[in-house]
Write a protein that holds these residues in place. Structure first.
Motif, PDB file in Angstrom:
ATOM      1  N   ALA A   1       1.003  -1.462   0.067  1.00  0.00           N
ATOM      2  CA  ALA A   1       0.077   0.139  -0.222  1.00  0.00           C
ATOM      3  C   ALA A   1       0.740   1.277   0.276  1.00  0.00           C
ATOM      4  CB  ALA A   1      -1.236  -0.291   1.193  1.00  0.00           C
ATOM      5  N   ARG A   2       2.248   0.901   0.574  1.00  0.00           N
ATOM      6  CA  ARG A   2       2.605   2.139   0.339  1.00  0.00           C
ATOM      7  C   ARG A   2       3.745   2.495  -0.421  1.00  0.00           C
ATOM      8  NH1 ARG A   2       6.183   2.279   5.569  1.00  0.00           N
ATOM      9  NH2 ARG A   2       5.495   0.192   6.356  1.00  0.00           N
ATOM     10  N   HIS A   3       4.071   1.218  -1.443  1.00  0.00           N
ATOM     11  CA  HIS A   3       5.606   1.235  -2.022  1.00  0.00           C
ATOM     12  C   HIS A   3       6.144   2.428  -1.933  1.00  0.00           C
ATOM     13  CE1 HIS A   3       4.223   2.785  -5.992  1.00  0.00           C
ATOM     14  NE2 HIS A   3       3.019   2.065  -5.181  1.00  0.00           N
ATOM     15  N   SER A   4       6.208   2.983  -2.873  1.00  0.00           N
ATOM     16  CA  SER A   4       6.116   4.967  -2.570  1.00  0.00           C
ATOM     17  C   SER A   4       7.039   5.448  -1.436  1.00  0.00           C
ATOM     18  CB  SER A   4       5.491   5.886  -3.350  1.00  0.00           C
ATOM     19  OG  SER A   4       4.504   6.953  -2.601  1.00  0.00           O
ATOM     20  N   GLU A   5       6.878   4.980  -0.157  1.00  0.00           N
ATOM     21  CA  GLU A   5       7.666   5.786   0.869  1.00  0.00           C
ATOM     22  C   GLU A   5       8.763   4.552   0.774  1.00  0.00           C
ATOM     23  OE1 GLU A   5       5.147   5.670   4.295  1.00  0.00           O
ATOM     24  OE2 GLU A   5       3.671   6.638   3.399  1.00  0.00           O
ATOM     25  N   LEU A   6       8.789   3.425   0.702  1.00  0.00           N
ATOM     26  CA  LEU A   6       9.905   2.739   0.983  1.00  0.00           C
ATOM     27  C   LEU A   6      10.457   2.510   0.065  1.00  0.00           C
ATOM     28  CD1 LEU A   6       7.656  -0.427   2.651  1.00  0.00           C
ATOM     29  CD2 LEU A   6       8.332   1.340   4.109  1.00  0.00           C
ATOM     30  N   PHE A   7      10.346   2.422  -1.430  1.00  0.00           N
ATOM     31  CA  PHE A   7      11.182   1.780  -2.411  1.00  0.00           C
ATOM     32  C   PHE A   7      10.677   3.433  -3.721  1.00  0.00           C
ATOM     33  CE2 PHE A   7       9.278  -1.664  -0.926  1.00  0.00           C
ATOM     34  CZ  PHE A   7      10.908  -2.658  -0.895  1.00  0.00           C
ATOM     35  N   GLY A   8      10.864   4.393  -2.917  1.00  0.00           N
ATOM     36  CA  GLY A   8      10.059   5.736  -3.667  1.00  0.00           C
ATOM     37  C   GLY A   8      11.297   6.654  -4.221  1.00  0.00           C
ATOM     38  N   HIS A   9      12.437   6.504  -2.680  1.00  0.00           N
ATOM     39  CA  HIS A   9      13.110   7.714  -1.951  1.00  0.00           C
ATOM     40  C   HIS A   9      14.526   7.402  -3.120  1.00  0.00           C
ATOM     41  CE1 HIS A   9      10.589   9.027   0.722  1.00  0.00           C
ATOM     42  NE2 HIS A   9      11.439   7.909   1.359  1.00  0.00           N
ATOM     43  N   THR A  10      14.816   5.985  -4.100  1.00  0.00           N
ATOM     44  CA  THR A  10      15.768   5.969  -4.737  1.00  0.00           C
ATOM     45  C   THR A  10      15.784   5.646  -5.983  1.00  0.00           C
ATOM     46  OG1 THR A  10      17.479   5.132  -3.010  1.00  0.00           O
ATOM     47  CG2 THR A  10      17.878   4.532  -4.819  1.00  0.00           C
ATOM     48  N   ASP A  11      15.783   6.748  -7.573  1.00  0.00           N
ATOM     49  CA  ASP A  11      15.585   6.582  -8.636  1.00  0.00           C
ATOM     50  C   ASP A  11      16.226   5.611  -9.367  1.00  0.00           C
ATOM     51  OD1 ASP A  11      13.977   6.468 -11.430  1.00  0.00           O
ATOM     52  OD2 ASP A  11      13.839   8.647 -11.152  1.00  0.00           O
ATOM     53  N   TYR A  12      16.522   4.286  -9.301  1.00  0.00           N
ATOM     54  CA  TYR A  12      17.828   3.986 -10.054  1.00  0.00           C
ATOM     55  C   TYR A  12      17.643   3.524 -11.407  1.00  0.00           C
ATOM     56  CZ  TYR A  12      18.568   1.397  -5.463  1.00  0.00           C
ATOM     57  OH  TYR A  12      18.233   0.877  -4.072  1.00  0.00           O
ATOM     58  N   PHE A  13      16.530   4.284 -11.797  1.00  0.00           N
ATOM     59  CA  PHE A  13      16.188   4.610 -13.275  1.00  0.00           C
ATOM     60  C   PHE A  13      17.202   5.709 -13.953  1.00  0.00           C
ATOM     61  CE2 PHE A  13      12.617   1.280 -13.427  1.00  0.00           C
ATOM     62  CZ  PHE A  13      12.582   1.416 -14.648  1.00  0.00           C
ATOM     63  N   ALA A  14      17.619   6.557 -12.863  1.00  0.00           N
ATOM     64  CA  ALA A  14      18.181   7.609 -12.902  1.00  0.00           C
ATOM     65  C   ALA A  14      19.635   7.378 -12.617  1.00  0.00           C
ATOM     66  CB  ALA A  14      17.596   8.604 -12.606  1.00  0.00           C
ATOM     67  N   ASP A  15      20.227   6.357 -12.475  1.00  0.00           N
ATOM     68  CA  ASP A  15      21.982   5.651 -12.057  1.00  0.00           C
ATOM     69  C   ASP A  15      21.633   7.089 -10.542  1.00  0.00           C
ATOM     70  OD1 ASP A  15      21.839   3.997 -13.898  1.00  0.00           O
ATOM     71  OD2 ASP A  15      22.023   5.625 -15.488  1.00  0.00           O
ATOM     72  N   THR A  16      20.544   6.665  -9.818  1.00  0.00           N
ATOM     73  CA  THR A  16      21.033   7.660  -8.308  1.00  0.00           C
ATOM     74  C   THR A  16      21.724   6.339  -7.173  1.00  0.00           C
ATOM     75  OG1 THR A  16      19.216   8.299  -8.139  1.00  0.00           O
ATOM     76  CG2 THR A  16      19.793   8.573  -6.528  1.00  0.00           C
ATOM     77  N   ILE A  17      22.697   7.248  -6.995  1.00  0.00           N
ATOM     78  CA  ILE A  17      23.587   6.370  -5.670  1.00  0.00           C
ATOM     79  C   ILE A  17      23.012   7.262  -4.631  1.00  0.00           C
ATOM     80  CG2 ILE A  17      25.919   6.338  -4.728  1.00  0.00           C
ATOM     81  CD1 ILE A  17      27.391   7.191  -6.967  1.00  0.00           C
TER      82      ILE A  17
END
Length: 695
Positions: free
Chosen positions: A247-263
């Motif tokens: 239900a709250r996936h964006s809070e748990l996995f939304g901070h790191t944008d892996y598609f933008a090659d974020t570290i």
């Protein structure tokens, strides 16, 4: 007489057809988001509508401009045509369901901004110069002009926010800078950020976001590896927590944008790993799919513009209200003296424009209705019906050779050789429904890597991220025998193992029965998918992949079997012919010799262990390939329907393994380890996780 009548009819109906055609393209794009991602061979229709829609609207504006110049003395009969100008502006803005067809379109936001200025200027000029209608009609046109200008201006804004540089900037973990030294300026800047930010961007700016930023303190890799190993060992699947995570996936996995090659900081990676481990395999797989769906919406639709506070006000309240008001005003206006056909076309345009603006309401209401019929988790699971329907693209090198030797009917119909080659390459891409099962195997493979191989050791963590089959061969005591097949360039290893896997399947003493059946099927599915990547999408297999190796292998096999008389009416005949030829024909072709040596070595392994070994090697290769494809290429593939490799890449990242960006920013100091000691530590042989899953 017939030709002149047709020309007269076209002259009268040209503009109406153009405007209605533009309207059709808008509704097609609005409803095509599912087709765009799930029906590969029909995506060309979406591309035609995306490119042709703008071209048709601009051509309709230029046609209207020319007609008004020619009919400048007949202002009454042409007034309704001028009302269509703001509708064409709305069409140029496009539906919210699509902003870009490919990732490169987002980088063209400056071009769209220039088009915005030019087309709005032209539209206002046409309207002001040739307007001659009554007051209520003018009011309706003005309301639609407001809608058109807002929607048209929203398109370059949405493209800019979805550009790669913008995504990287929005993924920055640093606190927001103060944009003004004055109190008033700071308040205005804060309000502006609040109006255009997405919901979880606002979370980062809130107290919870500040608390999350406090976790970004520099940590050592050694500490991260130790904590991650403990996390994997101690974390158990929590079904109740897993349901909340869905239900709250964006809070748990939304901070790191892996598609933008974020570290991301190690503390954040550790938090993601812990959350992902609690989900279990099925919910973990659904989270990966939800993450991909959200990122697709951000990069290829107007989600970031529509679902900001300002966007919600515009799309849920202002624009639908203006569109409905324009319909009411037009219905109450006087229409005497206007063409009946123009009145009908105008009604269609006004009603359809209102329906288009109300689509977002209808979509949300439908979602609420579905959620009232089933529980929250069931609703999310129901969005994909069943994980069993997920498919994996397939291609086979030996089947390609067979079609070259005995062309299919479709290939025979192609007159030119380059057309036959094009058909053979693109038409015979298969699909199998084993994506979810292979993803579960990868999750289990990485979990066992933390538990049985890494065990809190940084050097082993780095080495595990660079393995592409060596660990499996070492566990099966085959490193000395066939380790050479993995010491060559990766693309060459893929070709050799792909053909050897097929030959092992068709060998006479291979039984398709028993507990290894699923292991055989999954091995072949991964093998065919990897050769598909090499031939169709080499940029995603690994940087520097040479797709020409596919043709080199094909030519070598065809030359090796040039004197064969085997029938190719049944699948597998070419493989059997190849096996027989290896026993009777001598060759100096290095590729054929490598394939024969690998196949013979694999056939010497006992059958159950053989397919356990082959499957585990392919799992390692699949993870190795996924982790070396940068996020930009994964993001680009989403616009073409997405690649299954992105699922593996996200599982690999959520499970705490090294990402492409981390690999290129961290210094690699691999410690030399004693292979013999390593083998002693890993006694127990076969990867138990795969054995359990197959059995």
């Amino acid at each position: 007489m017939g030709l002149s009548s047709a020309m007269h009819w076209w002259e009268e109906w040209q503009l109406r057809i153009l405007v209605l055609g533009s309207l059709f393209f808008q509704f097609f794009l609005l409803l095509s988001i599912t087709m765009r991602r799930t029906v590969p061979r029909l995506r060309v229709l979406v591309w035609v509508a995306y490119v042709g829609g703008d071209a048709l609207a601009i051509y309709a504006l230029s046609t209207l401009f020319s007609r008004q110049k020619q009919r400048i003395g007949d202002r009454v009969t042409s007034a309704l045509e001028v009302v269509w100008v703001p509708v064409l502006l709305i069409h140029l803005g496009g539906p919210y369901a699509i902003s870009a067809y490919s990732l490169e379109d987002n980088e063209l936001w400056r071009r769209h901004l220039m088009t915005l200025v030019i087309q709005i200027t032209v539209a206002l000029y046409i309207f002001c110069k040739w307007w001659s209608g009554e007051e209520k009609l003018l009011q309706a046109a003005i309301l639609l002009f407001v809608v058109g200008i807002i929607k048209f201006a929203e398109k370059p804004w949405a493209l800019r926010r979805a550009s790669f540089n913008s995504m990287q900037a929005s993924s920055s973990l640093s606190p927001q800078r103060k944009s003004s030294s004055t109190v008033v300026g700071g308040i205005i800047a804060t309000i502006g950020r609040w109006c255009i930010s997405e919901p979880y961007d606002l979370i980062l700016a809130s107290g919870r976001g500040n608390k999350w930023r406090e976790l970004q303190e520099s940590e050592s890799l050694q500490k991260y590896v130790e904590e991650a190993s403990k996390c994997v060992l101690t974390t158990e699947v929590d079904y109740e927590e897993g349901a909340k995570a869905i239900a709250r996936h964006s809070e748990l996995f939304g901070h790191t944008d892996y598609f933008a090659d974020t570290i991301a900081p190690y503390s954040v990676r550790l938090s993601e790993l812990q959350s992902f481990m609690k989900l279990g395999y099925l919910r973990g797989y659904l989270i990966v799919k939800m993450y991909i769906e959200v990122r697709f919406a951000i990069m290829y639709t107007k989600t970031r513009a529509v679902f900001s506070p300002l966007g919600v006000f515009l799309h849920y309240y202002l624009l639908p209200s203006l569109a409905l008001a324009s319909v009411v005003i037009f219905a109450r206006s006087h229409k005497d003296g206007y063409s009946v056909n123009d009145i009908r076309v105008t009604y269609i345009l006004f009603f359809c424009t209102a329906a288009q603006e109300l689509y977002i309401w209808a979509k949300d209401l439908l979602g609420i209705l579905l959620r009232t019929c089933q529980n929250r988790v069931g609703a999310y699971i129901g969005r994909w019906v069943s994980v069993e329907t997920d498919t994996l693209a397939q291609y086979n090198l030996l089947s390609y050779c067979a079609r070259n030797r005995k062309p299919t009917i479709l290939m025979k119909l192609a007159t030119f050789s380059f057309l036959r080659e094009l058909i053979n390459k693109n038409w015979y891409i298969g699909q199998v429904q084993s994506a979810s099962h292979i993803t579960f195997l990868v999750q289990r493979h990485v979990e066992d890597g933390w538990k049985k191989y890494i065990r809190g050791d940084t050097a082993r963590y780095k080495k595990y991220n660079n393995l592409r089959g060596q660990l499996t061969l070492r566990r099966h005591h085959q490193m000395e025998r066939i380790g050479w097949s993995l010491d060559m360039p990766f693309d060459q290893s893929v070709v050799i193992w792909h053909i050897a896997t097929d030959l092992c399947f068709h060998y006479l003493n291979t039984s398709p029965q028993g507990v290894v059946t699923r292991g055989i099927g999954w091995s072949r599915d991964i093998s065919n998918y990897m050769i598909y990547l090499l031939f169709i999408h080499p940029e995603m297999l690994m940087p520097g992949t040479r797709p020409g190796l596919f043709h080199i292998a094909s030519d070598s096999i065809e030359l090796f079997l040039k004197d064969s008389k085997a029938s190719l009416d049944r699948a597998g005949n070419l493989e059997h012919d190849f096996i027989c030829s290896t026993k009777t024909t001598k060759t100096e072709d290095r590729l054929i010799l490598l394939i024969c040596n690998l196949t013979e070595a694999l056939m010497e392994v006992q059958e159950n262990d053989r397919w356990q070994l082959i499957l585990s090697v392919w799992l390692e290769m699949l993870c190795y390939s996924a982790s070396r494809c940068r996020g930009y290429l994964h993001a680009k593939s989403l616009g073409e329907g997405g690649e299954y490799l992105s699922n593996i890449w996200l599982v690999w990242s959520f499970m705490g393994m090294q990402t492409w960006a981390e690999r290129h920013h961290n210094l690699e100091h691999l410690e030399e380890e004693d292979d013999e000691g390593e083998e002693e530590q890993e006694q127990g042989g076969v990867d138990q996780s795969v054995e359990i899953t197959i059995a």
